[in-house]
Design a protein around this motif. Structure first.
Motif, PDB file in Angstrom:
ATOM      1  N   SER A   1       0.802  -1.205   0.021  1.00  0.00           N
ATOM      2  CA  SER A   1      -0.028   0.127  -0.032  1.00  0.00           C
ATOM      3  C   SER A   1       0.918   1.319  -0.049  1.00  0.00           C
ATOM      4  N   LEU A   2       2.153   1.048   0.290  1.00  0.00           N
ATOM      5  CA  LEU A   2       2.789   2.428   0.289  1.00  0.00           C
ATOM      6  C   LEU A   2       3.041   3.109  -0.775  1.00  0.00           C
ATOM      7  N   ARG A   3       3.023   4.476  -1.011  1.00  0.00           N
ATOM      8  CA  ARG A   3       3.185   4.993  -2.412  1.00  0.00           C
ATOM      9  C   ARG A   3       4.498   5.987  -2.057  1.00  0.00           C
ATOM     10  N   LEU A   4       4.496   6.277  -0.755  1.00  0.00           N
ATOM     11  CA  LEU A   4       6.002   7.336  -0.378  1.00  0.00           C
ATOM     12  C   LEU A   4       6.619   6.859   0.853  1.00  0.00           C
ATOM     13  N   SER A   5       7.509   6.605   1.073  1.00  0.00           N
ATOM     14  CA  SER A   5       8.393   6.475   2.354  1.00  0.00           C
ATOM     15  C   SER A   5       9.559   7.639   2.364  1.00  0.00           C
ATOM     16  N   LEU A   6       9.232   8.334   3.573  1.00  0.00           N
ATOM     17  CA  LEU A   6       9.933   9.561   3.690  1.00  0.00           C
ATOM     18  C   LEU A   6      11.003   9.366   4.966  1.00  0.00           C
ATOM     19  N   PHE A   7      12.131   9.350   4.983  1.00  0.00           N
ATOM     20  CA  PHE A   7      13.164   9.059   6.092  1.00  0.00           C
ATOM     21  C   PHE A   7      13.918  10.391   6.490  1.00  0.00           C
ATOM     22  N   CYS A   8      14.277  10.608   7.598  1.00  0.00           N
ATOM     23  CA  CYS A   8      14.905  11.827   8.322  1.00  0.00           C
ATOM     24  C   CYS A   8      15.207  11.694   9.576  1.00  0.00           C
ATOM     25  N   GLY A   9      16.297  12.555   9.922  1.00  0.00           N
ATOM     26  CA  GLY A   9      16.362  12.535  11.516  1.00  0.00           C
ATOM     27  C   GLY A   9      17.781  11.928  11.797  1.00  0.00           C
ATOM     28  N   GLU A  10      18.087  11.129  11.106  1.00  0.00           N
ATOM     29  CA  GLU A  10      19.553  10.022  11.041  1.00  0.00           C
ATOM     30  C   GLU A  10      19.766   9.806   9.533  1.00  0.00           C
ATOM     31  N   GLN A  11      21.113   9.386   9.469  1.00  0.00           N
ATOM     32  CA  GLN A  11      21.650   9.000   8.231  1.00  0.00           C
ATOM     33  C   GLN A  11      20.926   7.734   7.659  1.00  0.00           C
ATOM     34  N   LEU A  12      20.604   7.521   6.364  1.00  0.00           N
ATOM     35  CA  LEU A  12      19.574   6.539   6.029  1.00  0.00           C
ATOM     36  C   LEU A  12      21.000   5.537   5.157  1.00  0.00           C
ATOM     37  N   THR A  13      21.130   4.564   5.845  1.00  0.00           N
ATOM     38  CA  THR A  13      22.056   3.677   5.004  1.00  0.00           C
ATOM     39  C   THR A  13      21.424   2.807   3.790  1.00  0.00           C
ATOM     40  N   VAL A  14      22.589   2.539   2.880  1.00  0.00           N
ATOM     41  CA  VAL A  14      22.107   1.768   1.652  1.00  0.00           C
ATOM     42  C   VAL A  14      21.416   0.465   2.073  1.00  0.00           C
ATOM     43  N   GLU A  15      21.877  -0.034   2.995  1.00  0.00           N
ATOM     44  CA  GLU A  15      21.398  -1.374   3.600  1.00  0.00           C
ATOM     45  C   GLU A  15      19.978  -1.257   4.232  1.00  0.00           C
ATOM     46  N   GLN A  16      19.524  -0.226   4.874  1.00  0.00           N
ATOM     47  CA  GLN A  16      18.350   0.001   5.345  1.00  0.00           C
ATOM     48  C   GLN A  16      17.304   0.457   4.179  1.00  0.00           C
ATOM     49  N   ALA A  17      17.798   1.206   3.177  1.00  0.00           N
ATOM     50  CA  ALA A  17      16.976   1.635   2.250  1.00  0.00           C
ATOM     51  C   ALA A  17      16.688   0.432   1.241  1.00  0.00           C
ATOM     52  N   GLU A  18      17.475  -0.300   0.937  1.00  0.00           N
ATOM     53  CA  GLU A  18      17.557  -1.540   0.200  1.00  0.00           C
ATOM     54  C   GLU A  18      16.274  -2.556   0.944  1.00  0.00           C
ATOM     55  N   ALA A  19      16.439  -2.747   2.296  1.00  0.00           N
ATOM     56  CA  ALA A  19      15.607  -3.367   2.907  1.00  0.00           C
ATOM     57  C   ALA A  19      14.014  -2.981   2.865  1.00  0.00           C
ATOM     58  N   TRP A  20      13.913  -1.683   2.975  1.00  0.00           N
ATOM     59  CA  TRP A  20      12.550  -1.085   2.973  1.00  0.00           C
ATOM     60  C   TRP A  20      11.909  -1.148   1.678  1.00  0.00           C
ATOM     61  N   MET A  21      12.804  -1.038   0.515  1.00  0.00           N
ATOM     62  CA  MET A  21      12.567  -1.036  -0.702  1.00  0.00           C
ATOM     63  C   MET A  21      11.965  -2.432  -1.179  1.00  0.00           C
ATOM     64  N   ARG A  22      12.677  -3.455  -0.804  1.00  0.00           N
ATOM     65  CA  ARG A  22      12.184  -4.960  -1.133  1.00  0.00           C
ATOM     66  C   ARG A  22      10.773  -4.977  -0.509  1.00  0.00           C
ATOM     67  N   ALA A  23      10.734  -4.208   0.807  1.00  0.00           N
ATOM     68  CA  ALA A  23       9.249  -4.582   1.497  1.00  0.00           C
ATOM     69  C   ALA A  23       8.000  -3.638   0.796  1.00  0.00           C
ATOM     70  N   SER A  24       8.505  -2.693  -0.061  1.00  0.00           N
ATOM     71  CA  SER A  24       7.493  -1.940  -0.540  1.00  0.00           C
ATOM     72  C   SER A  24       7.954  -1.349  -1.835  1.00  0.00           C
ATOM     73  N   PRO A  25       7.994  -2.506  -2.742  1.00  0.00           N
ATOM     74  CA  PRO A  25       8.527  -2.380  -4.093  1.00  0.00           C
ATOM     75  C   PRO A  25       7.973  -1.241  -5.023  1.00  0.00           C
ATOM     76  N   ALA A  26       6.252  -0.950  -4.474  1.00  0.00           N
ATOM     77  CA  ALA A  26       5.627  -0.092  -5.503  1.00  0.00           C
ATOM     78  C   ALA A  26       5.366   1.241  -5.068  1.00  0.00           C
ATOM     79  N   GLY A  27       6.532   1.608  -3.994  1.00  0.00           N
ATOM     80  CA  GLY A  27       6.548   2.865  -3.547  1.00  0.00           C
ATOM     81  C   GLY A  27       7.775   3.587  -3.997  1.00  0.00           C
ATOM     82  N   THR A  28       7.808   4.771  -3.417  1.00  0.00           N
ATOM     83  CA  THR A  28       9.005   5.684  -3.447  1.00  0.00           C
ATOM     84  C   THR A  28       9.475   6.064  -2.351  1.00  0.00           C
ATOM     85  N   ILE A  29      11.176   6.007  -2.354  1.00  0.00           N
ATOM     86  CA  ILE A  29      11.775   6.357  -1.095  1.00  0.00           C
ATOM     87  C   ILE A  29      12.665   7.605  -1.280  1.00  0.00           C
TER      88      ILE A  29
END
Length: 542
Positions: free
Chosen positions: A283-311
């Motif tokens: 269901s996620l269309r957009l995921s926005l992260f802030c407040g800390e550094q976003l690592t590549v590993e974190q972004a990849e894990a979230w992208m795999r879980a929400s492939p239809a959305g934008t990060i």
């Protein structure tokens, strides 16, 4: 992958020149979408936009009808209850500045904020009433009336202390501790906040039918994104329960969340619990992260879980109104930029803002990030805090402002963040300037060690802290999330990458990192844990 434009929203309320205050946006949304759901709490209570505005007007009536002069600033001590959201809007509709005070903050910290803000009136919801009354010797504390769907009474005239021009009036004051640990009041004007909200609504395109998270505490500035990007566009604000954020897949699925905003630590926690399977959040269309550094590993894990959305990875200190730069990731992970510390870039400044990177008073490509523009605040609540926090161009040189020298609109705010600027202007966050420590006489950047630890395939995330050594100086301690891995193996890997003095003598695996009330990794707590462990070892108890 969505480009966040699938649900175009009418921007009448955002672009209307009559909307010069945040509460005006909500009124306009209520007129256009009266029956859309504005708020959905964890316990199932909902308010439509019409009901939200009516309830806020009832609170205004109750406060104004008490006969007191409406102060320029009103405190709010509240949990995430219906009453809290209604009171938040009511304070703005009264023409006052809201000063959110976390109900979970230590009493001494709350008292300091009340005194620094000069509060004479504080509103509290029922869940926070007992704690708020501890402040009654400093200010009048009033219970927020229960919301009702009944028509609001006719407005009651009320007297303001010193009314200001609407656009330049202060919308809210938040307190940050900075590097000193002493609360610093950050006033943000309606003009600052509206500049941010207008741009973000146009960038992210939320609207009626969309369901946006409200994870952050009112006292943390990303809550402004949650509240007014939703309420300025007609989306529904969805409030999590106490454990929902730790289990994001379950919450996103059950509440059909379309827009997510949080700190990146949430990803690491979910991954460590093995609760972030592929394709689990469609269901996620957009995921926005802030407040800390976003690592590549974190972004990849979230992208795999929400492939239809934008990060998107966003950045911004409180002084620059929530976020002021952002980088949108492409659908193809193989095209993502690779940075020296394994983090996602923070992107480029929003339109209407200038950024420079400064080192020793000169512009460079690696140094302190300094920004000016429409979202930059006008200075701290205590003018003495402005000294050294702004840069001014004088005779071709950049000079820090001295004490009692008020900043001008063309002055740059010094963020205290270390960045690297690429050839196309893209910024990568390298860490805080005050995160530099000296180990055996060498200057060490803690983020470099964290990035090196994350290179190990079993390490999901890493945090490095510096603590006082027994014989003086500083000592490094590292904490990791991930699979079982021998610390000796990690140290051997680090020796191949880093100078020996940058290799932490202590590396400990945790099931979860301790978090602050806003979901960030609690680095002071980790440092305290490392100190306690060191003390026990010195005493021969472990």
């Amino acid at each position: 992958m969505s480009e966040c434009t699938e649900n175009p929203v009418s921007s009448d309320s955002i672009d209307d020149p009559v909307c010069v205050r945040l509460d005006h946006l909500v009124d306009s949304t209520s007129r256009r979408h009266p029956d859309a759901v504005a708020l959905e709490t964890a316990d199932g209570h909902t308010l439509t936009y019409r009901s939200l505005v009516v309830a806020a007007e009832r609170v205004c009536h109750a406060v104004a009808g008490s006969g007191v002069r409406i102060p320029n600033r009103i405190g709010l001590v509240a949990s995430k209850s219906v009453e809290a959201y209604v009171a938040y809007l009511a304070i703005l509709k009264l023409g006052a500045t809201i000063v959110p005070i976390s109900s979970r903050a230590p009493l001494a910290w709350q008292r300091t904020m009340v005194q620094c803000a000069g509060l004479s009136l504080i509103l509290a919801d029922p869940k926070s009433w007992a704690g708020a009354r501890e402040l009654e010797n400093l200010a009048a504390v009033s219970l927020v009336p229960s919301p009702t769907a009944d028509p609001a009474p006719d407005p009651v005239p009320f007297a303001r202390e010193e009314p200001q021009a609407a656009g330049e009036a202060t919308a809210y004051v938040l307190f940050t501790s900075g590097s000193t640990g002493r609360p610093k009041g950050v006033p943000i004007s309606h003009a600052n906040a509206l500049s941010f909200v207008r741009y973000i609504v146009d960038r992210h395109r939320p609207g009626p039918g969309d369901r946006m998270t409200q994870i952050f505490d009112f006292s943390f500035d990303p809550s402004i994104y949650d509240l007014f990007v939703a309420w300025g566009s007609g989306a529904t604000l969805v409030i999590p329960g106490p454990t929902d954020v730790i289990h994001p897949v379950r919450w996103v699925s059950s509440r059909r969340i379309s827009h997510w905003m949080s700190v990146p630590s949430i990803i690491s926690m979910a991954a460590a619990l093995r609760e972030l399977p592929a394709d689990s959040m469609p269901s996620l269309r957009l995921s926005l992260f802030c407040g800390e550094q976003l690592t590549v590993e974190q972004a990849e894990a979230w992208m795999r879980a929400s492939p239809a959305g934008t990060i998107e990875n966003a950045y911004g200190p409180t002084e620059l109104t929530v976020t002021v730069t952002a980088h949108r990731l492409a659908a193809d992970m193989h095209t993502w930029p690779r940075t020296s510390n394994g983090t996602i870039p923070i992107g480029q400044p929003y339109p209407g803002h200038d950024a420079i990177v400064v080192n020793d008073g000169r512009e460079t490509d690696e140094g302190e990030l300094c920004i000016r523009g429409a979202q930059r605040f006008a200075g701290y609540l205590d003018p003495q805090e402005n000294a050294g926090r702004f840069l001014r161009a004088v005779g071709g040189h950049l000079e820090p402002l001295r004490e009692n020298c008020p900043p001008k609109p063309d002055d740059w705010y010094r963020t205290g963040d270390l960045v690297r600027r690429d050839g196309d202007g893209t910024l990568t966050h390298l860490g805080r300037l005050d995160s530099q420590v000296k180990i055996h006489g060498f200057r060490v950047e803690l983020h470099e060690i964290e990035g090196a630890l994350r290179l190990h395939p079993e390490v999901i995330d890493a945090v490095v802290v510096a603590i006082s050594a027994r014989l003086g100086g500083a000592e490094l301690a590292a904490y990791i999330l991930g699979g079982e891995v021998d610390p000796r193996e990690l140290r051997a890997m680090l020796v191949e990458i880093l100078p020996e003095y940058m290799v932490p003598p202590r590396i400990r695996r945790l099931e979860m990192f301790p978090l602050t009330s806003n979901g960030k990794v609690d680095r002071p707590r980790l440092a305290s844990m490392a100190t306690e462990i060191g003390a026990r070892r010195a005493e021969g108890r472990s």
